[in-house]
Scaffold this active site. Structure first.
Site, PDB file in Angstrom:
ATOM      1  N   THR A 224     -12.112  12.251   6.065  1.00 19.28           N
ATOM      2  CA  THR A 224     -10.758  12.183   6.618  1.00 19.28           C
ATOM      3  C   THR A 224     -10.212  13.601   6.635  1.00 19.28           C
ATOM      4  OG1 THR A 224      -9.697  11.885   4.464  1.00 19.28           O
ATOM      5  CG2 THR A 224     -10.450   9.904   5.600  1.00 19.28           C
TER       6      THR A 224
ATOM      7  N   ILE B 290       0.837  -1.198   0.000  1.00 19.68           N
ATOM      8  CA  ILE B 290       0.000   0.000   0.000  1.00 19.68           C
ATOM      9  C   ILE B 290       0.872   1.248   0.000  1.00 19.68           C
ATOM     10  CG2 ILE B 290      -1.798   1.282   1.239  1.00 19.68           C
ATOM     11  CD1 ILE B 290      -2.600  -1.345   2.585  1.00 19.68           C
TER      12      ILE B 290
ATOM     13  N   ASP C 176       8.451   7.751  -0.952  1.00 20.26           N
ATOM     14  CA  ASP C 176       7.912   8.977  -1.543  1.00 20.26           C
ATOM     15  C   ASP C 176       7.684   8.658  -3.017  1.00 20.26           C
ATOM     16  OD1 ASP C 176       7.453  11.419  -2.765  1.00 20.26           O
ATOM     17  OD2 ASP C 176       9.050  12.476  -1.711  1.00 20.26           O
TER      18      ASP C 176
ATOM     19  N   ASN D 137      -2.376   4.274  -3.590  1.00 24.38           N
ATOM     20  CA  ASN D 137      -3.309   5.157  -2.892  1.00 24.38           C
ATOM     21  C   ASN D 137      -2.751   6.548  -2.624  1.00 24.38           C
ATOM     22  OD1 ASN D 137      -5.735   5.685  -1.075  1.00 24.38           O
ATOM     23  ND2 ASN D 137      -4.039   5.887   0.372  1.00 24.38           N
TER      24      ASN D 137
ATOM     25  N   THR E 219       3.449   1.623   3.105  1.00 28.08           N
ATOM     26  CA  THR E 219       4.505   2.591   2.810  1.00 28.08           C
ATOM     27  C   THR E 219       3.997   4.011   3.025  1.00 28.08           C
ATOM     28  OG1 THR E 219       4.050   2.942   0.438  1.00 28.08           O
ATOM     29  CG2 THR E 219       5.362   1.007   1.053  1.00 28.08           C
TER      30      THR E 219
ATOM     31  N   TYR F 197      -6.328  18.313 -10.452  1.00 24.70           N
ATOM     32  CA  TYR F 197      -6.714  17.083  -9.752  1.00 24.70           C
ATOM     33  C   TYR F 197      -7.530  16.190 -10.679  1.00 24.70           C
ATOM     34  CZ  TYR F 197      -8.977  14.049  -6.297  1.00 24.70           C
ATOM     35  OH  TYR F 197      -9.448  12.960  -5.605  1.00 24.70           O
TER      36      TYR F 197
ATOM     37  N   LYS G 200      -6.911  12.264 -12.248  1.00 23.05           N
ATOM     38  CA  LYS G 200      -7.851  11.171 -11.992  1.00 23.05           C
ATOM     39  C   LYS G 200      -8.495  10.662 -13.287  1.00 23.05           C
ATOM     40  CE  LYS G 200      -7.028  11.182  -7.612  1.00 23.05           C
ATOM     41  NZ  LYS G 200      -6.252  10.078  -6.989  1.00 23.05           N
TER      42      LYS G 200
END
Length: 323
Positions: free
Chosen positions: A236, A63, A110, A136, A88, A201, A205
């Site tokens: 979140t 991950i 990173d 992710n 990670t 953004y 995506k």
């Protein structure tokens, strides 16, 4: 000895061995040597023993972006479901929760650092057979495109897009060698439709959605699958530390409207845990399916777009944001 008596004795032997060695034994039409001695040696063609360490039977997920939010929730869920987890993040020294969980390994990564990607993938594949890679890591960039610096543009693309591509590219040879593997990437409902002040953004995506679909054809013959999980709002800190907000007085009116709508959106947002369950579904359902919408809000928006059509939906969004 009759076959049913032999079968009962053999099962009892397996049960006893599991208790002693924590290993699973599969005996194929043979006697248990511990009970019946050397009359039926293990190298007999009628006697086959396969022993698998239980740890080797566990699957492993890798991950990125596991320090918070969806990444951390996914790490916790898979660990609870009995998976090995390689989680990670950019700074593992700050992590205190995942370090307390069994079968969780932390590695520093990173995703904007190509050299570190290659080193971390080599380290991960030396530790375990990786079954699933969950891309992710990412963040939101908000602001009028006109006013964004080149540095901010590059950082968004390097993190949200090139990070996914590079991690995937590094894992493909390992998946090809083992003739199996699954890539899952976090995209967004923003990979299907656009909203004001999030153009970069959305660009990342939308790109991931198209790239994943194309990659599904390339990888299939090697036994490798690729999927996307597209959430709506997640309750979140995405609107906090995971959102790079760039305000400008020339766009103040639409900025205020967007922030107002974001507050409303977060009231109906899914929890990270709810979205993590969609990731788990994608990882375990064995479906030949690329896209998974996640969250009631994402599904409702998508259905509305399908119902009224792309342009009518765009006009509804324009009206909503007074754009």
């Amino acid at each position: 000895m009759k076959f049913n008596e032999l079968f009962t004795a053999r099962q009892q032997g397996i049960s006893n061995q599991r208790k002693k060695t924590n290993k699973t034994s599969i005996r194929h039409f043979g006697y248990n040597q511990a009970q019946f001695g050397n009359r039926y040696p293990e190298h007999s063609p009628d006697f086959c023993i396969i022993e698998l360490d239980n740890n080797m039977m566990q699957k492993t997920i890798f991950i990125t972006g596991a320090s918070s939010g969806l990444g951390k929730a996914t790490a916790r869920l898979f660990q609870q479901e009995g998976w090995n987890v390689i989680a990670t993040m950019r700074n593992i020294a700050n992590e205190t929760e995942l370090t307390e969980l069994e079968n969780v390994t932390l590695l520093q990564l990173d995703v904007t650092d190509l050299k570190q990607i290659k080193e971390t993938v080599e380290k991960a594949t030396s530790l375990a057979k990786i079954d699933v890679v969950f891309n992710n890591a990412g963040y939101g960039l908000m602001g009028a495109f006109e006013k964004l610096s080149d540095e901010k543009i590059l950082r968004q693309i390097n993190t949200n897009l090139l990070g996914v591509l590079r991690v995937t590219q590094a894992f493909i040879p390992h998946f090809r060698a083992q003739k199996s593997g699954l890539f899952i990437s976090t995209t967004s409902i923003g990979g299907f439709m656009g909203f004001p002040l999030h153009s970069l953004y959305h660009a990342t995506k939308f790109a991931l959605e198209g790239w994943s679909e194309s990659m599904s054809f390339e990888l299939k013959k090697f036994g490798i699958s690729i999927k996307t999980v597209a959430p709506g709002g997640i309750a979140t800190d995405f609107a906090g530390r995971s959102l790079d907000m760039n305000r400008n007085p020339d766009y103040e009116n639409i900025e205020n409207k967007v922030l107002e709508q974001m507050d409303l959106m977060m009231q109906n947002a899914s929890t990270a845990e709810q979205i993590a369950h969609v990731v788990y579904e994608a990882a375990t359902d064995n479906k030949d399916q690329v896209r998974y919408l996640a969250g009631q809000d994402a599904n409702a928006l998508y259905e509305r777009r399908l119902t009224v059509g792309k342009e009518a939906f765009r006009q509804e969004i324009a009206k909503q944001f007074e754009a």
